[in-house]
Design a protein around this motif. Sequence first.
Motif, PDB file in Angstrom:
ATOM      1  N   GLY A  56      10.508   6.640   5.273  1.00  0.00           N
ATOM      2  CA  GLY A  56      11.871   6.531   5.767  1.00  0.00           C
ATOM      3  C   GLY A  56      12.742   7.073   4.664  1.00  0.00           C
ATOM      4  N   ARG A  57      13.662   6.247   4.179  1.00  0.00           N
ATOM      5  CA  ARG A  57      14.450   6.664   3.031  1.00  0.00           C
ATOM      6  C   ARG A  57      13.747   6.247   1.743  1.00  0.00           C
ATOM      7  NH1 ARG A  57      20.630   5.409   4.565  1.00  0.00           N
ATOM      8  NH2 ARG A  57      20.910   6.315   2.519  1.00  0.00           N
ATOM      9  N   GLY A  58      12.443   6.239   1.772  1.00  0.00           N
ATOM     10  CA  GLY A  58      11.621   5.874   0.634  1.00  0.00           C
ATOM     11  C   GLY A  58      10.198   5.705   1.087  1.00  0.00           C
ATOM     12  N   ALA A  59       9.268   5.707   0.108  1.00  0.00           N
ATOM     13  CA  ALA A  59       7.876   5.403   0.436  1.00  0.00           C
ATOM     14  C   ALA A  59       7.768   3.899   0.642  1.00  0.00           C
ATOM     15  CB  ALA A  59       6.974   5.874  -0.696  1.00  0.00           C
ATOM     16  N   VAL A  60       6.999   3.474   1.647  1.00  0.00           N
ATOM     17  CA  VAL A  60       6.979   2.066   2.056  1.00  0.00           C
ATOM     18  C   VAL A  60       5.546   1.556   2.135  1.00  0.00           C
ATOM     19  CG1 VAL A  60       7.534   0.488   3.950  1.00  0.00           C
ATOM     20  CG2 VAL A  60       9.136   2.310   3.343  1.00  0.00           C
ATOM     21  N   TRP A  61       5.334   0.327   1.652  1.00  0.00           N
ATOM     22  CA  TRP A  61       4.043  -0.349   1.782  1.00  0.00           C
ATOM     23  C   TRP A  61       4.283  -1.742   2.366  1.00  0.00           C
ATOM     24  CZ3 TRP A  61       5.525   2.671  -2.221  1.00  0.00           C
ATOM     25  CH2 TRP A  61       4.687   3.744  -2.554  1.00  0.00           C
ATOM     26  N   PHE A  62       3.438  -2.135   3.307  1.00  0.00           N
ATOM     27  CA  PHE A  62       3.535  -3.459   3.922  1.00  0.00           C
ATOM     28  C   PHE A  62       2.455  -4.359   3.321  1.00  0.00           C
ATOM     29  CE2 PHE A  62       5.193  -0.386   6.934  1.00  0.00           C
ATOM     30  CZ  PHE A  62       6.430  -0.941   7.238  1.00  0.00           C
ATOM     31  N   SER A  99       6.665 -10.507 -10.432  1.00  0.00           N
ATOM     32  CA  SER A  99       6.320  -9.798 -11.663  1.00  0.00           C
ATOM     33  C   SER A  99       6.344  -8.298 -11.394  1.00  0.00           C
ATOM     34  CB  SER A  99       4.928 -10.209 -12.156  1.00  0.00           C
ATOM     35  OG  SER A  99       3.925  -9.720 -11.262  1.00  0.00           O
ATOM     36  N   GLU A 100       6.239  -7.528 -12.457  1.00  0.00           N
ATOM     37  CA  GLU A 100       6.233  -6.068 -12.321  1.00  0.00           C
ATOM     38  C   GLU A 100       5.100  -5.608 -11.417  1.00  0.00           C
ATOM     39  OE1 GLU A 100       6.044  -2.065 -15.181  1.00  0.00           O
ATOM     40  OE2 GLU A 100       5.943  -4.078 -16.065  1.00  0.00           O
ATOM     41  N   ALA A 101       3.959  -6.299 -11.479  1.00  0.00           N
ATOM     42  CA  ALA A 101       2.795  -5.906 -10.686  1.00  0.00           C
ATOM     43  C   ALA A 101       3.069  -5.949  -9.185  1.00  0.00           C
ATOM     44  CB  ALA A 101       1.607  -6.803 -11.014  1.00  0.00           C
ATOM     45  N   TRP A 102       4.004  -6.794  -8.770  1.00  0.00           N
ATOM     46  CA  TRP A 102       4.295  -6.922  -7.342  1.00  0.00           C
ATOM     47  C   TRP A 102       4.846  -5.630  -6.734  1.00  0.00           C
ATOM     48  CZ3 TRP A 102       6.012 -11.997  -4.689  1.00  0.00           C
ATOM     49  CH2 TRP A 102       5.183 -13.054  -5.093  1.00  0.00           C
ATOM     50  N   PHE A 103       5.323  -4.730  -7.571  1.00  0.00           N
ATOM     51  CA  PHE A 103       5.882  -3.464  -7.085  1.00  0.00           C
ATOM     52  C   PHE A 103       4.867  -2.330  -7.132  1.00  0.00           C
ATOM     53  CE2 PHE A 103       9.272  -6.186  -8.429  1.00  0.00           C
ATOM     54  CZ  PHE A 103      10.231  -6.031  -7.438  1.00  0.00           C
ATOM     55  N   ASP A 104       3.640  -2.659  -7.501  1.00  0.00           N
ATOM     56  CA  ASP A 104       2.564  -1.667  -7.604  1.00  0.00           C
ATOM     57  C   ASP A 104       1.622  -1.818  -6.409  1.00  0.00           C
ATOM     58  OD1 ASP A 104       0.489  -0.001  -8.223  1.00  0.00           O
ATOM     59  OD2 ASP A 104       0.027  -0.922 -10.163  1.00  0.00           O
ATOM     60  N   PRO A 105       1.620  -0.839  -5.480  1.00  0.00           N
ATOM     61  CA  PRO A 105       0.739  -0.950  -4.313  1.00  0.00           C
ATOM     62  C   PRO A 105      -0.733  -1.120  -4.680  1.00  0.00           C
ATOM     63  CG  PRO A 105       2.333   0.806  -4.011  1.00  0.00           C
ATOM     64  CD  PRO A 105       2.467   0.362  -5.436  1.00  0.00           C
ATOM     65  N   GLU A 106      -1.150  -0.553  -5.824  1.00  0.00           N
ATOM     66  CA  GLU A 106      -2.548  -0.687  -6.229  1.00  0.00           C
ATOM     67  C   GLU A 106      -2.900  -2.135  -6.572  1.00  0.00           C
ATOM     68  OE1 GLU A 106      -3.609   2.083  -9.237  1.00  0.00           O
ATOM     69  OE2 GLU A 106      -3.139   3.841  -8.020  1.00  0.00           O
ATOM     70  N   PHE A 107      -1.934  -2.885  -7.076  1.00  0.00           N
ATOM     71  CA  PHE A 107      -2.151  -4.305  -7.366  1.00  0.00           C
ATOM     72  C   PHE A 107      -2.487  -5.051  -6.081  1.00  0.00           C
ATOM     73  CE2 PHE A 107      -0.044  -8.519  -7.284  1.00  0.00           C
ATOM     74  CZ  PHE A 107      -0.825  -9.190  -8.218  1.00  0.00           C
ATOM     75  N   TRP A 108      -1.725  -4.782  -5.042  1.00  0.00           N
ATOM     76  CA  TRP A 108      -1.970  -5.444  -3.762  1.00  0.00           C
ATOM     77  C   TRP A 108      -3.217  -4.889  -3.081  1.00  0.00           C
ATOM     78  CZ3 TRP A 108       0.435  -9.759  -3.528  1.00  0.00           C
ATOM     79  CH2 TRP A 108       1.716  -9.906  -4.062  1.00  0.00           C
ATOM     80  N   GLN A 109      -3.477  -3.586  -3.271  1.00  0.00           N
ATOM     81  CA  GLN A 109      -4.673  -2.980  -2.685  1.00  0.00           C
ATOM     82  C   GLN A 109      -5.934  -3.642  -3.232  1.00  0.00           C
ATOM     83  OE1 GLN A 109      -4.367  -0.017  -0.379  1.00  0.00           O
ATOM     84  NE2 GLN A 109      -6.240  -1.102   0.151  1.00  0.00           N
ATOM     85  N   SER A 110      -5.892  -3.998  -4.513  1.00  0.00           N
ATOM     86  CA  SER A 110      -7.057  -4.636  -5.131  1.00  0.00           C
ATOM     87  C   SER A 110      -7.333  -6.009  -4.525  1.00  0.00           C
ATOM     88  CB  SER A 110      -6.843  -4.777  -6.640  1.00  0.00           C
ATOM     89  OG  SER A 110      -5.829  -5.717  -6.932  1.00  0.00           O
ATOM     90  N   GLN A 111      -6.319  -6.566  -3.851  1.00  0.00           N
ATOM     91  CA  GLN A 111      -6.473  -7.862  -3.190  1.00  0.00           C
ATOM     92  C   GLN A 111      -6.613  -7.723  -1.669  1.00  0.00           C
ATOM     93  OE1 GLN A 111      -3.590 -10.839  -4.581  1.00  0.00           O
ATOM     94  NE2 GLN A 111      -3.056  -9.485  -6.266  1.00  0.00           N
ATOM     95  N   GLN A 112      -6.804  -6.468  -1.232  1.00  0.00           N
ATOM     96  CA  GLN A 112      -6.889  -6.178   0.203  1.00  0.00           C
ATOM     97  C   GLN A 112      -5.661  -6.720   0.945  1.00  0.00           C
ATOM     98  OE1 GLN A 112     -10.023  -7.633  -1.264  1.00  0.00           O
ATOM     99  NE2 GLN A 112     -10.207  -5.463  -1.794  1.00  0.00           N
ATOM    100  N   ALA A 113      -4.489  -6.612   0.311  1.00  0.00           N
ATOM    101  CA  ALA A 113      -3.263  -7.168   0.893  1.00  0.00           C
ATOM    102  C   ALA A 113      -2.340  -6.109   1.483  1.00  0.00           C
ATOM    103  CB  ALA A 113      -2.501  -7.964  -0.166  1.00  0.00           C
ATOM    104  N   VAL A 114      -2.680  -4.820   1.311  1.00  0.00           N
ATOM    105  CA  VAL A 114      -1.858  -3.756   1.898  1.00  0.00           C
ATOM    106  C   VAL A 114      -2.268  -3.567   3.357  1.00  0.00           C
ATOM    107  CG1 VAL A 114      -1.207  -1.323   1.802  1.00  0.00           C
ATOM    108  CG2 VAL A 114      -1.567  -2.599  -0.322  1.00  0.00           C
ATOM    109  N   THR A 115      -1.331  -3.798   4.264  1.00  0.00           N
ATOM    110  CA  THR A 115      -1.651  -3.721   5.694  1.00  0.00           C
ATOM    111  C   THR A 115      -1.172  -2.438   6.357  1.00  0.00           C
ATOM    112  OG1 THR A 115       0.388  -4.901   6.290  1.00  0.00           O
ATOM    113  CG2 THR A 115      -1.598  -6.221   5.910  1.00  0.00           C
TER     114      THR A 115
END
Length: 236
Positions: A44-50, A23-39
């Motif tokens: 690099g050639r772009g901003a990156v979130w794991f 879904s669109e939310a999957w591309f929003d780091p804040e969506f994953w941050q709210s689930q404590q899923a950003v590690t």
Amino acid sequence: MPQAIKISPNTILLKSDPTLPLSEAWFDPEFWQSQQAVTGTGNGRGAVWFINSQFGKFVIRRYRRGGLIAKFNKSHFFFTGQKLTRPWLELSLLEYMRSIDLPVPHPIGGLYIREQGFYRGELLTQTIENAKDLFDIIKTGSSHTLNWQEIGAVVKRFHDEGIYHSDLNCHNIMIDQNNKVWLIDFDKCEQRPQDEKWKQSNIDRLKRSLDKESNLHNQFNISDAQWRNFLEGYRG
């Protein structure tokens, strides 16, 4: 080819993996941050979130501009059609390379949002498990543990298929715990007709990146013999 899904008049979701509830939310780091899923994050050639989620481990990359134009326009590109957007092109290339069994990340999907003749875009790919990039391995003084011939042979596999990597450097080559060699980051890359000139240009770019990092970091050392092994692996 990716499946294009219109989320709104200006927002298009590009889906490569039909098994995931993308879904669109999957591309929003804040969506994953709210689930404590950003590690972690990176650049690099772009901003990156794991991301480490219940659906798997992913990498979000937000496309950014480079060079002087980035000083006043960091992430907007001219829109000239869906099939010329950065996420569509990269997903399509990744899907093709996976279909011929080249070692590249598994594509999940992409997103682009149109804004007054421009667009901004993101890409989502699966993380390569238990892998480190060439830069990190060499920087720890472990270049002697690498199979340089195998690295050369893998680069040759891409070239034999006409895959031009526009930014082949020591950050975009990864080695996993089984010593499998992977290539990542295929933004602005393409399949080209066979030509020794662009192939040699790719090799030269990789060598320049190794030399550059060697000049910047004391522990970053590659011997002439190791580079010769790379070339031997490349030449078969």
